[in-house]
Design a protein around this motif. Structure first.
Motif, mmCIF file in Angstrom:
data_model
loop_
_atom_site.group_PDB
_atom_site.id
_atom_site.type_symbol
_atom_site.label_atom_id
_atom_site.label_comp_id
_atom_site.label_asym_id
_atom_site.label_seq_id
_atom_site.Cartn_x
_atom_site.Cartn_y
_atom_site.Cartn_z
ATOM 1 N N VAL A 1 0.887 -1.157 0.000
ATOM 2 C CA VAL A 1 0.000 0.000 0.000
ATOM 3 C C VAL A 1 0.927 1.208 0.000
ATOM 4 N N LEU A 2 0.768 2.091 -0.995
ATOM 5 C CA LEU A 2 1.695 3.201 -1.158
ATOM 6 C C LEU A 2 1.139 4.486 -0.572
ATOM 7 N N GLY A 3 1.970 5.154 0.221
ATOM 8 C CA GLY A 3 1.619 6.465 0.742
ATOM 9 C C GLY A 3 1.631 7.493 -0.378
ATOM 10 N N LEU A 4 1.142 8.690 -0.094
ATOM 11 C CA LEU A 4 1.011 9.732 -1.113
ATOM 12 C C LEU A 4 2.321 10.094 -1.793
ATOM 13 N N SER A 5 3.429 10.058 -1.057
ATOM 14 C CA SER A 5 4.711 10.475 -1.637
ATOM 15 C C SER A 5 5.487 9.329 -2.274
ATOM 16 N N VAL A 6 4.898 8.142 -2.339
ATOM 17 C CA VAL A 6 5.596 6.967 -2.861
ATOM 18 C C VAL A 6 5.160 6.737 -4.307
#
Length: 138
Positions: free
Chosen positions: A127-132
């Protein structure tokens, strides 16, 4: 936080062990009703720490954990069968990745770009965070 304090009344927590930071000063718990409860330095010790991550983003793992726990509870997963782990693949900072494990499955939440997502890792869905950024293909 009250339940945590009762369950861990004889435990102590220190900056630089398990929770990030590096000064070695003992931490205390902070109880809030309007934001996420968290650990903090004892009053007067805050200026001694070299931990730079003091902004709102430093609490991201706490918010992710609270949201994931609520989501899993609503999906019928018993709280005692859900595990959270601040993974440190390849020596990454302790707040870069949070693993959420339930049953035989799990999520690996990437909160920053320090650890590249692995798309075909057994049992852990990224699950990717916004900055990833999204890299590679599924």
């Amino acid at each position: 936080m009250d339940a945590f304090r009762q369950r861990h009344e004889h435990d102590s927590y220190w900056c630089g062990l398990l929770l990030g930071g590096r000064c070695g000063v003992q931490l205390t718990t902070k109880l809030y009703t309007d934001r996420v409860c968290h650990f903090a330095h004892h009053p007067g010790a805050e200026g001694q720490c070299g931990w730079r991550d003091r902004g709102v983003a430093s609490a991201d793992p706490l918010y992710v954990k609270a949201a994931a726990a609520a989501w899993l509870r609503s999906a019928g997963h018993p709280e005692d069968q859900v595990r959270f782990d601040s993974a440190r693949p390849d020596g990454a900072e302790i707040r870069s990745v949070l693993d959420v494990r339930f049953k035989e499955r799990g999520l690996r939440v990437h909160l920053d770009q320090a650890v590249s997502p692995v798309w075909d890792q057994d049992g852990l869905e990224p699950v990717l965070g916004l900055s990833v950024p999204v890299t590679g293909t599924r």
